[in-house]
Design a protein around this motif. Structure first.
Motif, PDB file in Angstrom:
ATOM      1  N   THR A  75       5.041   8.072  -2.307  1.00  0.00           N
ATOM      2  CA  THR A  75       5.115   6.615  -2.222  1.00  0.00           C
ATOM      3  C   THR A  75       3.859   6.033  -1.579  1.00  0.00           C
ATOM      4  OG1 THR A  75       7.527   6.677  -2.203  1.00  0.00           O
ATOM      5  CG2 THR A  75       6.486   4.666  -1.373  1.00  0.00           C
ATOM      6  N   ILE A  76       3.360   6.662  -0.544  1.00  0.00           N
ATOM      7  CA  ILE A  76       2.121   6.180   0.084  1.00  0.00           C
ATOM      8  C   ILE A  76       0.956   6.285  -0.893  1.00  0.00           C
ATOM      9  CG2 ILE A  76       0.405   6.679   1.862  1.00  0.00           C
ATOM     10  CD1 ILE A  76       2.732   7.319   3.762  1.00  0.00           C
ATOM     11  N   THR A  77       0.872   7.394  -1.609  1.00  0.00           N
ATOM     12  CA  THR A  77      -0.229   7.581  -2.563  1.00  0.00           C
ATOM     13  C   THR A  77      -0.167   6.550  -3.685  1.00  0.00           C
ATOM     14  OG1 THR A  77      -0.379   9.938  -2.064  1.00  0.00           O
ATOM     15  CG2 THR A  77      -1.314   9.208  -4.176  1.00  0.00           C
ATOM     16  N   LEU A  78       0.986   6.417  -4.313  1.00  0.00           N
ATOM     17  CA  LEU A  78       1.082   5.495  -5.450  1.00  0.00           C
ATOM     18  C   LEU A  78       1.001   4.040  -5.015  1.00  0.00           C
ATOM     19  CD1 LEU A  78       3.682   7.311  -7.728  1.00  0.00           C
ATOM     20  CD2 LEU A  78       1.173   7.437  -7.755  1.00  0.00           C
ATOM     21  N   GLY A  79       1.557   3.707  -3.870  1.00  0.00           N
ATOM     22  CA  GLY A  79       1.424   2.343  -3.349  1.00  0.00           C
ATOM     23  C   GLY A  79      -0.023   2.007  -3.044  1.00  0.00           C
ATOM     24  N   SER A  80      -0.731   2.944  -2.443  1.00  0.00           N
ATOM     25  CA  SER A  80      -2.146   2.738  -2.124  1.00  0.00           C
ATOM     26  C   SER A  80      -2.984   2.644  -3.394  1.00  0.00           C
ATOM     27  CB  SER A  80      -2.651   3.861  -1.221  1.00  0.00           C
ATOM     28  OG  SER A  80      -1.967   3.827   0.018  1.00  0.00           O
ATOM     29  N   LEU A  81      -2.660   3.438  -4.394  1.00  0.00           N
ATOM     30  CA  LEU A  81      -3.367   3.340  -5.676  1.00  0.00           C
ATOM     31  C   LEU A  81      -3.145   1.977  -6.319  1.00  0.00           C
ATOM     32  CD1 LEU A  81      -2.915   6.830  -7.354  1.00  0.00           C
ATOM     33  CD2 LEU A  81      -5.083   5.665  -6.901  1.00  0.00           C
ATOM     34  N   ARG A  82      -1.940   1.446  -6.217  1.00  0.00           N
ATOM     35  CA  ARG A  82      -1.683   0.112  -6.770  1.00  0.00           C
ATOM     36  C   ARG A  82      -2.521  -0.938  -6.055  1.00  0.00           C
ATOM     37  NH1 ARG A  82       4.751  -0.524  -7.836  1.00  0.00           N
ATOM     38  NH2 ARG A  82       4.084  -2.687  -8.104  1.00  0.00           N
ATOM     39  N   ALA A  83      -2.610  -0.832  -4.730  1.00  0.00           N
ATOM     40  CA  ALA A  83      -3.436  -1.774  -3.967  1.00  0.00           C
ATOM     41  C   ALA A  83      -4.899  -1.636  -4.365  1.00  0.00           C
ATOM     42  CB  ALA A  83      -3.267  -1.523  -2.468  1.00  0.00           C
ATOM     43  N   ALA A  84      -5.377  -0.408  -4.467  1.00  0.00           N
ATOM     44  CA  ALA A  84      -6.778  -0.163  -4.828  1.00  0.00           C
ATOM     45  C   ALA A  84      -7.083  -0.679  -6.235  1.00  0.00           C
ATOM     46  CB  ALA A  84      -7.095   1.333  -4.717  1.00  0.00           C
ATOM     47  N   ARG A  85      -6.182  -0.437  -7.181  1.00  0.00           N
ATOM     48  CA  ARG A  85      -6.382  -0.897  -8.562  1.00  0.00           C
ATOM     49  C   ARG A  85      -6.475  -2.423  -8.615  1.00  0.00           C
ATOM     50  NH1 ARG A  85      -2.425   1.508 -10.754  1.00  0.00           N
ATOM     51  NH2 ARG A  85      -3.585   3.243 -11.611  1.00  0.00           N
ATOM     52  N   ALA A  86      -5.562  -3.103  -7.940  1.00  0.00           N
ATOM     53  CA  ALA A  86      -5.586  -4.575  -7.926  1.00  0.00           C
ATOM     54  C   ALA A  86      -6.853  -5.087  -7.253  1.00  0.00           C
ATOM     55  CB  ALA A  86      -4.343  -5.100  -7.204  1.00  0.00           C
ATOM     56  N   TRP A  87      -7.253  -4.457  -6.171  1.00  0.00           N
ATOM     57  CA  TRP A  87      -8.455  -4.874  -5.454  1.00  0.00           C
ATOM     58  C   TRP A  87      -9.685  -4.740  -6.355  1.00  0.00           C
ATOM     59  CZ3 TRP A  87      -8.348  -7.132  -0.755  1.00  0.00           C
ATOM     60  CH2 TRP A  87      -9.580  -7.348  -0.118  1.00  0.00           C
ATOM     61  N   LEU A  88      -9.806  -3.612  -7.022  1.00  0.00           N
ATOM     62  CA  LEU A  88     -10.954  -3.390  -7.908  1.00  0.00           C
ATOM     63  C   LEU A  88     -10.936  -4.317  -9.117  1.00  0.00           C
ATOM     64  CD1 LEU A  88     -11.375   0.489  -7.900  1.00  0.00           C
ATOM     65  CD2 LEU A  88     -12.958  -1.214  -6.986  1.00  0.00           C
ATOM     66  N   ALA A  89      -9.765  -4.612  -9.633  1.00  0.00           N
ATOM     67  CA  ALA A  89      -9.669  -5.505 -10.793  1.00  0.00           C
ATOM     68  C   ALA A  89     -10.229  -6.884 -10.468  1.00  0.00           C
ATOM     69  CB  ALA A  89      -8.221  -5.613 -11.257  1.00  0.00           C
ATOM     70  N   ASP A  90     -10.037  -7.324  -9.235  1.00  0.00           N
ATOM     71  CA  ASP A  90     -10.561  -8.628  -8.811  1.00  0.00           C
ATOM     72  C   ASP A  90     -12.036  -8.582  -8.432  1.00  0.00           C
ATOM     73  OD1 ASP A  90      -8.105  -9.809  -9.205  1.00  0.00           O
ATOM     74  OD2 ASP A  90      -7.521  -9.729  -7.086  1.00  0.00           O
ATOM     75  N   ARG A  91     -12.608  -7.385  -8.413  1.00  0.00           N
ATOM     76  CA  ARG A  91     -14.004  -7.215  -7.994  1.00  0.00           C
ATOM     77  C   ARG A  91     -14.763  -6.297  -8.947  1.00  0.00           C
ATOM     78  NH1 ARG A  91     -10.485  -8.048  -4.412  1.00  0.00           N
ATOM     79  NH2 ARG A  91     -10.880  -9.369  -2.592  1.00  0.00           N
TER      80      ARG A  91
END
Length: 142
Positions: A75-91
């Motif tokens: 859960t920590i890994t996949l949750g963090s990946l979701r945050a990272a993916r969204a962050w990169l998509a905006d940048r």
């Protein structure tokens, strides 16, 4: 705080995770996000499919057992990946190291950021460690 001054530093972490050569002392919270960013920017890898196995293999190679109470946490890994993916998509136009430094300076850069979405008992349960569990406090914004 600036964690990285070049994309090459992130590449070194990603490759070190991939070939299990990253020194264990360098496998920090920041390095986990660096590896996530590295994988997310690689068109030849699907981060959500690849990262769990990479972390498990790295843990085993560095003497960290993957059990119900230590090592890999789904859960920590996949949750963090979701945050990272969204962050990169905006940048998408930013250098990887710049985007990562910005993430680490945000609320998502804190090591306890997940606790605003998951209760501590749920996040650190065996079920959340071994499989994806939806947040119980509020939904993820991404």
């Amino acid at each position: 705080m600036v964690y990285f001054s070049s994309d090459a530093e992130i590449d070194r972490i990603g490759r070190g995770l991939l070939d299990r050569s990253l020194p264990k002392a360098e496998w920090t919270h920041v390095a986990h996000f660096a590896a996530a960013f590295w994988l997310l920017r690689r068109p030849d890898m699907h981060a959500a499919r690849v990262m769990p196995g990479l972390i498990r293999a790295y843990n085993e190679a560095t003497g960290v057992p993957n059990t119900n109470s230590s090592g890999y946490h789904e859960t920590i890994t996949l949750g963090s990946l979701r945050a990272a993916r969204a962050w990169l998509a905006d940048r998408a136009d930013r250098a990887l190291h710049e985007a990562l430094n910005e993430l680490m300076a945000s609320e998502y850069g804190r090591s306890d950021w997940l606790l605003t979405f998951w209760s501590k008992p749920l996040l650190f349960s065996v079920v959340a460690r071994t499989s994806w569990v939806e947040p119980d406090l509020r939904p993820l914004p991404f």
